[in-house]
Design a protein around this motif. Sequence first.
Motif, PDB file in Angstrom:
ATOM      1  N   SER A 202       0.717  -1.284  -0.060  1.00  0.00           N
ATOM      2  CA  SER A 202      -0.021   0.053  -0.154  1.00  0.00           C
ATOM      3  C   SER A 202       0.880   1.271  -0.196  1.00  0.00           C
ATOM      4  N   ILE A 203       1.951   1.070   0.681  1.00  0.00           N
ATOM      5  CA  ILE A 203       2.923   2.342   0.734  1.00  0.00           C
ATOM      6  C   ILE A 203       3.576   2.470  -0.650  1.00  0.00           C
ATOM      7  N   TYR A 204       3.861   1.474  -1.196  1.00  0.00           N
ATOM      8  CA  TYR A 204       4.442   1.581  -2.596  1.00  0.00           C
ATOM      9  C   TYR A 204       3.216   2.129  -3.628  1.00  0.00           C
ATOM     10  N   TRP A 205       1.926   1.867  -3.466  1.00  0.00           N
ATOM     11  CA  TRP A 205       0.837   2.426  -4.375  1.00  0.00           C
ATOM     12  C   TRP A 205       0.962   4.042  -3.798  1.00  0.00           C
ATOM     13  N   ALA A 206       1.002   4.234  -2.699  1.00  0.00           N
ATOM     14  CA  ALA A 206       0.765   5.734  -2.226  1.00  0.00           C
ATOM     15  C   ALA A 206       2.241   6.573  -2.872  1.00  0.00           C
ATOM     16  N   ILE A 207       3.258   6.016  -2.934  1.00  0.00           N
ATOM     17  CA  ILE A 207       4.346   6.708  -3.512  1.00  0.00           C
ATOM     18  C   ILE A 207       4.251   6.985  -5.075  1.00  0.00           C
ATOM     19  N   THR A 208       3.746   5.747  -5.753  1.00  0.00           N
ATOM     20  CA  THR A 208       3.499   6.119  -7.108  1.00  0.00           C
ATOM     21  C   THR A 208       2.168   7.041  -7.489  1.00  0.00           C
ATOM     22  N   THR A 209       1.284   7.048  -6.581  1.00  0.00           N
ATOM     23  CA  THR A 209       0.313   8.068  -6.845  1.00  0.00           C
ATOM     24  C   THR A 209       0.627   9.324  -6.442  1.00  0.00           C
ATOM     25  N   MET A 210       1.625   9.534  -5.295  1.00  0.00           N
ATOM     26  CA  MET A 210       1.870  10.920  -4.805  1.00  0.00           C
ATOM     27  C   MET A 210       2.628  11.547  -5.835  1.00  0.00           C
ATOM     28  N   THR A 211       3.584  10.871  -6.574  1.00  0.00           N
ATOM     29  CA  THR A 211       4.577  11.327  -7.498  1.00  0.00           C
ATOM     30  C   THR A 211       3.786  11.382  -8.876  1.00  0.00           C
ATOM     31  N   THR A 212       2.609  11.113  -9.032  1.00  0.00           N
ATOM     32  CA  THR A 212       1.883  11.097 -10.022  1.00  0.00           C
ATOM     33  C   THR A 212       2.336  10.146 -11.235  1.00  0.00           C
ATOM     34  N   VAL A 213       3.107   8.871 -10.811  1.00  0.00           N
ATOM     35  CA  VAL A 213       3.524   7.986 -11.622  1.00  0.00           C
ATOM     36  C   VAL A 213       2.309   7.083 -12.104  1.00  0.00           C
ATOM     37  N   GLY A 214       1.716   6.545 -11.231  1.00  0.00           N
ATOM     38  CA  GLY A 214       0.621   5.827 -11.320  1.00  0.00           C
ATOM     39  C   GLY A 214       0.716   4.670 -12.421  1.00  0.00           C
ATOM     40  N   TYR A 215       1.497   3.672 -11.991  1.00  0.00           N
ATOM     41  CA  TYR A 215       1.754   2.448 -12.870  1.00  0.00           C
ATOM     42  C   TYR A 215       0.504   1.839 -13.103  1.00  0.00           C
ATOM     43  N   GLY A 216      -0.654   1.792 -12.286  1.00  0.00           N
ATOM     44  CA  GLY A 216      -2.033   1.132 -12.537  1.00  0.00           C
ATOM     45  C   GLY A 216      -1.884  -0.151 -12.089  1.00  0.00           C
ATOM     46  N   ASP A 217      -0.957  -0.876 -11.383  1.00  0.00           N
ATOM     47  CA  ASP A 217      -0.810  -2.394 -11.089  1.00  0.00           C
ATOM     48  C   ASP A 217      -1.803  -2.368  -9.892  1.00  0.00           C
ATOM     49  N   ILE A 218      -1.680  -1.464  -8.921  1.00  0.00           N
ATOM     50  CA  ILE A 218      -2.751  -1.485  -8.015  1.00  0.00           C
ATOM     51  C   ILE A 218      -3.744  -0.326  -7.898  1.00  0.00           C
ATOM     52  N   THR A 219      -4.842  -0.580  -7.862  1.00  0.00           N
ATOM     53  CA  THR A 219      -5.897   0.717  -8.173  1.00  0.00           C
ATOM     54  C   THR A 219      -7.094   0.479  -7.129  1.00  0.00           C
ATOM     55  N   PRO A 220      -7.529   1.410  -6.592  1.00  0.00           N
ATOM     56  CA  PRO A 220      -8.460   1.339  -5.714  1.00  0.00           C
ATOM     57  C   PRO A 220      -9.684   1.114  -6.118  1.00  0.00           C
ATOM     58  N   LYS A 221     -10.644   0.307  -5.397  1.00  0.00           N
ATOM     59  CA  LYS A 221     -11.878  -0.210  -5.950  1.00  0.00           C
ATOM     60  C   LYS A 221     -13.143   0.493  -5.317  1.00  0.00           C
ATOM     61  N   THR A 222     -13.041   0.999  -4.153  1.00  0.00           N
ATOM     62  CA  THR A 222     -14.347   1.588  -3.435  1.00  0.00           C
ATOM     63  C   THR A 222     -14.244   3.052  -3.776  1.00  0.00           C
ATOM     64  N   ASP A 223     -15.428   3.738  -3.536  1.00  0.00           N
ATOM     65  CA  ASP A 223     -15.604   5.228  -3.593  1.00  0.00           C
ATOM     66  C   ASP A 223     -14.735   5.854  -2.695  1.00  0.00           C
ATOM     67  N   PHE A 224     -14.514   5.430  -1.388  1.00  0.00           N
ATOM     68  CA  PHE A 224     -13.755   6.172  -0.404  1.00  0.00           C
ATOM     69  C   PHE A 224     -12.223   6.015  -0.863  1.00  0.00           C
ATOM     70  N   GLY A 225     -11.669   4.936  -1.297  1.00  0.00           N
ATOM     71  CA  GLY A 225     -10.429   4.688  -1.810  1.00  0.00           C
ATOM     72  C   GLY A 225      -9.979   5.606  -2.935  1.00  0.00           C
ATOM     73  N   ARG A 226     -11.092   5.682  -3.899  1.00  0.00           N
ATOM     74  CA  ARG A 226     -10.790   6.743  -5.073  1.00  0.00           C
ATOM     75  C   ARG A 226     -10.846   8.063  -4.515  1.00  0.00           C
ATOM     76  N   ALA A 227     -11.467   8.511  -3.643  1.00  0.00           N
ATOM     77  CA  ALA A 227     -11.501   9.662  -3.231  1.00  0.00           C
ATOM     78  C   ALA A 227     -10.259  10.197  -2.539  1.00  0.00           C
ATOM     79  N   ILE A 228      -9.714   9.218  -1.807  1.00  0.00           N
ATOM     80  CA  ILE A 228      -8.215   9.384  -1.234  1.00  0.00           C
ATOM     81  C   ILE A 228      -7.116   9.414  -2.216  1.00  0.00           C
ATOM     82  N   ALA A 229      -7.309   8.678  -3.214  1.00  0.00           N
ATOM     83  CA  ALA A 229      -6.239   8.520  -4.197  1.00  0.00           C
ATOM     84  C   ALA A 229      -6.406   9.943  -5.161  1.00  0.00           C
ATOM     85  N   SER A 230      -7.578  10.668  -5.136  1.00  0.00           N
ATOM     86  CA  SER A 230      -7.659  11.708  -6.168  1.00  0.00           C
ATOM     87  C   SER A 230      -7.076  12.923  -5.097  1.00  0.00           C
TER      88      SER A 230
END
Length: 293
Positions: A202-230
Amino acid sequence: MPKPIEPRDRRPEAERLGRPLSGWRLKVYTVIFEADTRAGRSFDLALIGLVLFSIAVVMLESVASFRARHGTWLTVSEYLLTAVFSIEYLLRLACVRHPWRYARSFYGIVDLLAVLPTYLALFMPELYALVDVRVLRLLRVFRVLKLSAYVAETAMLVEALRASARKISVFISVVVMIVVVLGTVMYVVEGPHNGFSSIPASIYWAITTMTTVGYGDITPKTDFGRAIASLMMLVGWGILAVPTGIVTAEMTAQRRQRPATTRTCQVCLSEGHLPEARFCRDCGASLPPYQRD
């Protein structure tokens, strides 16, 4: 009769390595180390061309189809280039009065690493690809083309990075805490069934999301998770600009602290002349017009 005063060599490299006084060593030193002479400039340009050619040989050797057709030619070229670089390295050691100082210098280590992998590959073939370290020898282009202004700007950038080290360290510490906290939150919100199998993942996902890299190998499925990702994506845009602002501020401070004069003698390359000076204090040549940064 007083002894005539010899021209003063103001180049730090000549003082550090020991410029020979006479004989064949002085002639070799002039060609190899002094790019302000016609022979030295031609030598360095030829050396840079050989370095580029040797890198191309290594790259082509890694292509299986090309190696199958021209393997013999590539091997012969590599050994000839290694022989040339080895002779050049030995001449550099032989023509200075302090060869050990040159061997321990940055360029001395790079020159050694440029030939060492080929010899080591005779015993460990997998080390052959390391000859690409020769690309570092292209740094001599700054000396060959007399890009002294770029060298000064590089030194200013290094100094700005050094002055910004503490601020950037604090900034990175804050970013690490943010990704650890949000990564843990996403592990709780999404869970292993949505791909967030562990807190480190999950920390790996947070790093790729925070740096706007976004590999897409791990993606949130819930609405709350997508809000956090946004939210993390939006925060990431602002975070990426912080180190740039810190370094830019330090570079501005470094530029303000630089002396107002940028005058350099075009004949002997000595620096630091006073604004009112009209002639070089070392060789007597006319100085360029005074300019401010």
